[in-house]
Motif scaffolding. Sequence first.
Motif, short mmCIF file in Angstrom:
data_model
loop_
_atom_site.label_atom_id
_atom_site.label_comp_id
_atom_site.label_asym_id
_atom_site.label_seq_id
_atom_site.Cartn_x
_atom_site.Cartn_y
_atom_site.Cartn_z
N VAL A 7 40.20 86.40 -0.43
CA VAL A 7 41.05 85.65 0.51
C VAL A 7 40.19 85.12 1.65
O VAL A 7 40.32 83.96 2.09
CB VAL A 7 42.19 86.55 1.04
N ALA A 8 39.26 85.95 2.15
CA ALA A 8 38.39 85.54 3.25
C ALA A 8 37.48 84.38 2.83
O ALA A 8 37.28 83.41 3.56
CB ALA A 8 37.56 86.71 3.73
N VAL A 9 36.94 84.47 1.62
CA VAL A 9 36.05 83.42 1.12
C VAL A 9 36.85 82.13 0.91
O VAL A 9 36.40 81.04 1.26
CB VAL A 9 35.35 83.87 -0.18
N ILE A 10 38.05 82.27 0.36
CA ILE A 10 38.90 81.09 0.13
C ILE A 10 39.28 80.47 1.47
O ILE A 10 39.23 79.24 1.65
CB ILE A 10 40.14 81.45 -0.70
N ALA A 11 39.62 81.29 2.45
CA ALA A 11 39.98 80.77 3.78
C ALA A 11 38.80 80.09 4.43
O ALA A 11 38.92 79.01 5.03
CB ALA A 11 40.50 81.92 4.64
N SER A 14 38.14 76.89 2.60
CA SER A 14 39.17 75.89 2.98
C SER A 14 38.88 75.32 4.36
O SER A 14 39.01 74.10 4.60
CB SER A 14 40.55 76.53 2.98
N ALA A 15 38.50 76.19 5.30
CA ALA A 15 38.19 75.74 6.66
C ALA A 15 36.99 74.80 6.64
O ALA A 15 36.99 73.75 7.30
CB ALA A 15 37.93 76.94 7.56
N LEU A 16 35.95 75.16 5.89
CA LEU A 16 34.77 74.31 5.81
C LEU A 16 35.10 72.97 5.14
O LEU A 16 34.67 71.91 5.60
CB LEU A 16 33.66 75.01 5.02
N LEU A 17 35.85 73.03 4.05
CA LEU A 17 36.23 71.82 3.35
C LEU A 17 37.10 70.93 4.24
O LEU A 17 36.90 69.72 4.32
CB LEU A 17 36.97 72.17 2.05
N GLY A 18 38.04 71.54 4.93
CA GLY A 18 38.91 70.79 5.85
C GLY A 18 38.10 70.15 6.98
O GLY A 18 38.31 69.00 7.35
N SER A 19 37.16 70.95 7.53
CA SER A 19 36.30 70.40 8.59
C SER A 19 35.45 69.27 8.07
O SER A 19 35.25 68.25 8.74
CB SER A 19 35.40 71.49 9.15
#
Length: 171
Positions: A7-11, A14-19
């Motif tokens: 979950v932490a890696v996915i989050a 996701s944050a990196l991809l979104g950024s």
Amino acid sequence: MNSDWVVAVIAAASALLGSGITGWFSRGAGVRQAEAAAKAGSEQAQALIQTVSETLAEQRRQQSWTVRRDVYAQFLAAASGGTIDETTSSGLMAVSTRRSVFSESEIRRAFQLVRLEGPDEAAARARELTNLLLRHMPEINQRPGIPSGTARELSAAMEAFVHAARRALGR
């Protein structure tokens, strides 16, 4: 614990991809904004250059007009001649008379200035008046008063020059 890491890696991903996606679109918008600002600045610069060019051209036209007008006025003054007072005495009586006197050198100099400034029509009319004055100068300078036929010729030539000069000056 394993699922917490996932979950932490996915989050984090996701944050990196979104950024990254947000940064990519922001960068694209920034580039477009910079291009628009550069275009607007270029257009403003072109407008300023055009305004300055037009102002300088108008100043040159005005200066040229003023010089041409002054040259025409000098020619008219030379072609109009000067006057001198003469006093002659016969016996006990002194008689004062005024007569026109034309200076060949002034007329020629003023004509050359008109020729230089132009246009051709004004120069042609100035040449006609100059030739007429030079042809009649001996008789005009020797007698008080200008013979009426000569006066009419001179007047017509003077009017023709004035008309051409006014046209050249846009009046």
